[in-house]
Design a protein around this motif. Structure first.
Motif, PDB file in Angstrom:
ATOM      1  N   THR A  10       0.549  -1.365  -0.090  1.00 18.45           N
ATOM      2  CA  THR A  10       0.465   0.368   0.161  1.00 18.45           C
ATOM      3  C   THR A  10       0.885   1.244   0.413  1.00 18.45           C
ATOM      4  OG1 THR A  10      -1.518  -1.084   1.351  1.00 18.45           O
ATOM      5  CG2 THR A  10      -1.728   1.367   1.895  1.00 18.45           C
ATOM      6  N   LEU A  54       2.241   2.589  -3.435  1.00 18.20           N
ATOM      7  CA  LEU A  54       0.705   3.436  -4.073  1.00 18.20           C
ATOM      8  C   LEU A  54       1.793   4.035  -5.401  1.00 18.20           C
ATOM      9  CD1 LEU A  54      -1.586   1.800  -3.297  1.00 18.20           C
ATOM     10  CD2 LEU A  54      -0.822   0.667  -4.949  1.00 18.20           C
ATOM     11  N   VAL A  87       0.949   8.165  -7.130  1.00 22.41           N
ATOM     12  CA  VAL A  87      -0.165   8.821  -7.004  1.00 22.41           C
ATOM     13  C   VAL A  87      -1.437   8.633  -7.750  1.00 22.41           C
ATOM     14  CG1 VAL A  87      -1.192  11.303  -7.220  1.00 22.41           C
ATOM     15  CG2 VAL A  87       1.396  10.872  -6.195  1.00 22.41           C
ATOM     16  N   GLN A  95      -1.792   5.498  -9.130  1.00 27.41           N
ATOM     17  CA  GLN A  95      -2.358   4.360  -8.573  1.00 27.41           C
ATOM     18  C   GLN A  95      -4.224   4.590  -7.171  1.00 27.41           C
ATOM     19  OE1 GLN A  95       0.802   2.018  -8.003  1.00 27.41           O
ATOM     20  NE2 GLN A  95      -0.045   0.349  -9.460  1.00 27.41           N
ATOM     21  N   LYS A  96      -3.742   5.604  -6.495  1.00 24.71           N
ATOM     22  CA  LYS A  96      -5.084   6.220  -5.736  1.00 24.71           C
ATOM     23  C   LYS A  96      -5.240   6.799  -6.198  1.00 24.71           C
ATOM     24  CE  LYS A  96      -0.765   6.189  -1.896  1.00 24.71           C
ATOM     25  NZ  LYS A  96      -0.199   7.252  -0.947  1.00 24.71           N
ATOM     26  N   ILE A 140      -7.947   4.300  -8.032  1.00 26.56           N
ATOM     27  CA  ILE A 140      -8.774   3.878  -6.982  1.00 26.56           C
ATOM     28  C   ILE A 140      -9.288   4.341  -6.289  1.00 26.56           C
ATOM     29  CG2 ILE A 140      -8.584   2.399  -5.055  1.00 26.56           C
ATOM     30  CD1 ILE A 140      -5.487   1.336  -5.472  1.00 26.56           C
ATOM     31  N   ASP A 141      -9.570   5.858  -6.038  1.00 23.83           N
ATOM     32  CA  ASP A 141     -10.938   6.473  -4.768  1.00 23.83           C
ATOM     33  C   ASP A 141     -11.940   6.524  -6.260  1.00 23.83           C
ATOM     34  OD1 ASP A 141      -8.677   6.481  -3.716  1.00 23.83           O
ATOM     35  OD2 ASP A 141      -8.057   8.728  -3.648  1.00 23.83           O
ATOM     36  N   CYS A 170      -2.345  -3.485  -9.565  1.00 22.95           N
ATOM     37  CA  CYS A 170      -1.639  -3.313  -7.853  1.00 22.95           C
ATOM     38  C   CYS A 170      -2.038  -4.606  -7.921  1.00 22.95           C
ATOM     39  CB  CYS A 170      -1.868  -2.141  -6.723  1.00 22.95           C
ATOM     40  SG  CYS A 170      -3.961  -1.786  -6.536  1.00 22.95           S
ATOM     41  N   SER A 182      -3.968  -4.317  -1.227  1.00 22.13           N
ATOM     42  CA  SER A 182      -3.248  -3.012  -1.575  1.00 22.13           C
ATOM     43  C   SER A 182      -4.805  -2.367  -2.009  1.00 22.13           C
ATOM     44  CB  SER A 182      -2.390  -2.620  -2.556  1.00 22.13           C
ATOM     45  OG  SER A 182      -0.860  -3.166  -2.654  1.00 22.13           O
ATOM     46  N   HIS A 218      -6.054   0.984   0.720  1.00 18.15           N
ATOM     47  CA  HIS A 218      -5.947   2.099   0.870  1.00 18.15           C
ATOM     48  C   HIS A 218      -7.181   2.331   0.822  1.00 18.15           C
ATOM     49  CE1 HIS A 218      -5.649   5.500  -1.459  1.00 18.15           C
ATOM     50  NE2 HIS A 218      -6.475   5.777  -2.291  1.00 18.15           N
ATOM     51  N   GLU A 260      -8.613   5.708   3.639  1.00 19.46           N
ATOM     52  CA  GLU A 260      -9.413   6.946   3.127  1.00 19.46           C
ATOM     53  C   GLU A 260     -10.538   6.774   4.133  1.00 19.46           C
ATOM     54  OE1 GLU A 260      -8.084   8.841   1.312  1.00 19.46           O
ATOM     55  OE2 GLU A 260      -6.330   7.989   1.079  1.00 19.46           O
ATOM     56  N   ARG A 278      -6.522   9.036   7.536  1.00 17.13           N
ATOM     57  CA  ARG A 278      -4.313   7.990   8.127  1.00 17.13           C
ATOM     58  C   ARG A 278      -4.347   8.399   9.358  1.00 17.13           C
ATOM     59  NH1 ARG A 278      -0.287   7.149   5.337  1.00 17.13           N
ATOM     60  NH2 ARG A 278      -1.979   8.103   3.083  1.00 17.13           N
TER      61      ARG A 278
END
Length: 334
Positions: free
Chosen positions: A4, A7, A9, A11-12, A15-16, A34, A38, A42, A46, A50
């Protein structure tokens, strides 16, 4: 496939975006490139926020409550004294930690406000006075000319500005504030109304009844002509001995000027006190070197006061009255 923490930026963001579209974690993992775990970690991170990183705090909530109680019991102690008392209570913390916890609680080191000490009789008189004037409108207060004396010193003590400096610059002349054992000072009398301010009178001697009547004759009457013209007005003054002397009362009767009854020790009710505060705040930086320069600075600063400022202060009188009633005669924030 990365963890995780590995990852990117992009990829994040992928995902979002796909998670908001309702895609399954399996599809998201394939699109983002990924592992599914992971993606799951993530999304959960979120959703929960965090987790805070860093070392665990060395003080507990109970320790912090003890510190807050110590500060509230004597808010005039410095950080060193508070730290000593806190550690004496069994808390293991540094002076820096003590200061940081106090800041976290919302405590800040400030110059304390000064308010008169009132006994119960004075509070009751203030309350009765405020109840008697509670129905006065701002228009009625605009007929009152407020007056007061104030002392101005070349050195304003702890109310002066603080200084930003680097290590080793403590004795640098540009970082020093001049002080003298017996600073030169002047006493000033002035008056104001909702229309503006009157001329200043610099008092050269101790104010007794004769000196005060001379001030009224040569400064108050011209101020009344300037601010009210031919209109009627009510004069306000505090209960200083020179003001309440029989000879002074006779002077007002001879000149047919009504005087507003006023409660003792009530600077919070007098809007001219706010004007003195404005002038003194503006005078922190010119730094006059002698009495004549001090007088010139006071005159120049007083001349900058606008009728709009005076009008707003007079308009605050109904709120001041209400505040005194709510405080049951005790001093208020004004």
């Amino acid at each position: 496939m990365g963890k995780t923490a590995d990852l990117t930026v992009v990829q994040k963001m992928t995902i979002d975006t796909l998670h908001k579209e309702g895609k399954t974690q399996k599809v998201i993992a394939k699109e983002a490139g990924c592992s599914q775990s992971s993606v799951s970690k993530h999304i959960n991170r979120e959703a929960k926020g965090r987790k805070r990183c860093g070392r665990k705090k060395c003080t507990s909530n109970r320790d912090n409550r003890t510190l807050e109680r110590i500060v509230k019991q004597n808010p005039f102690k410095n950080v060193g004294e508070i730290h000593k008392e806190w550690t004496a209570a069994g808390v293991s913390a540094s002076r820096t930690t003590t200061h940081r916890r106090m800041q976290d609680m919302g405590f800040s080191c400030r110059i304390p406000c000064v308010k008169p000490l009132l006994n119960n009789r004075q509070r009751q008189k203030r309350l009765a006075w405020a109840k008697d004037k509670k129905d006065w409108t701002a228009a009625e207060w605009s007929t009152v000319m407020f007056s007061d004396e104030s002392k101005f010193c070349i050195s304003f003590g702890n109310q002066g500005p603080r200084v930003w400096r680097k290590r080793g610059e403590a004795q640098n002349p540009c970082c020093l504030r001049s002080s003298v054992k017996f600073p030169q000072s002047v006493m000033v009398w002035a008056a104001m109304s909702s229309a503006g301010v009157g001329p200043l009178c610099f008092l050269r001697s101790k104010v007794n009844a004769a000196v005060y009547q001379d001030v009224l004759e040569h400064f108050m009457l011209p101020a009344a002509d300037q601010l009210y013209g031919d209109a009627d007005f009510i004069f306000q003054q505090d209960l200083a001995p020179a003001h309440s002397a029989k000879a002074t009362s006779t002077w007002f009767k001879d000149h047919a000027i009504p005087v507003l009854n006023w409660p003792a020790n009530s600077p919070d009710l007098n809007p001219i006190e706010n004007l003195w505060g404005i002038v003194k705040r503006k005078m922190r930086y010119p730094r006059p070197n002698n009495a004549e320069e001090l007088k010139a600075t006071i005159r120049a600063t007083w001349a900058l006061i606008t009728p709009e400022q005076c009008h707003r202060l007079i308009d605050s009188m109904p709120r001041r009255i209400a505040a005194v009633i709510q405080a049951k005669g005790a001093p208020t924030k004004y």
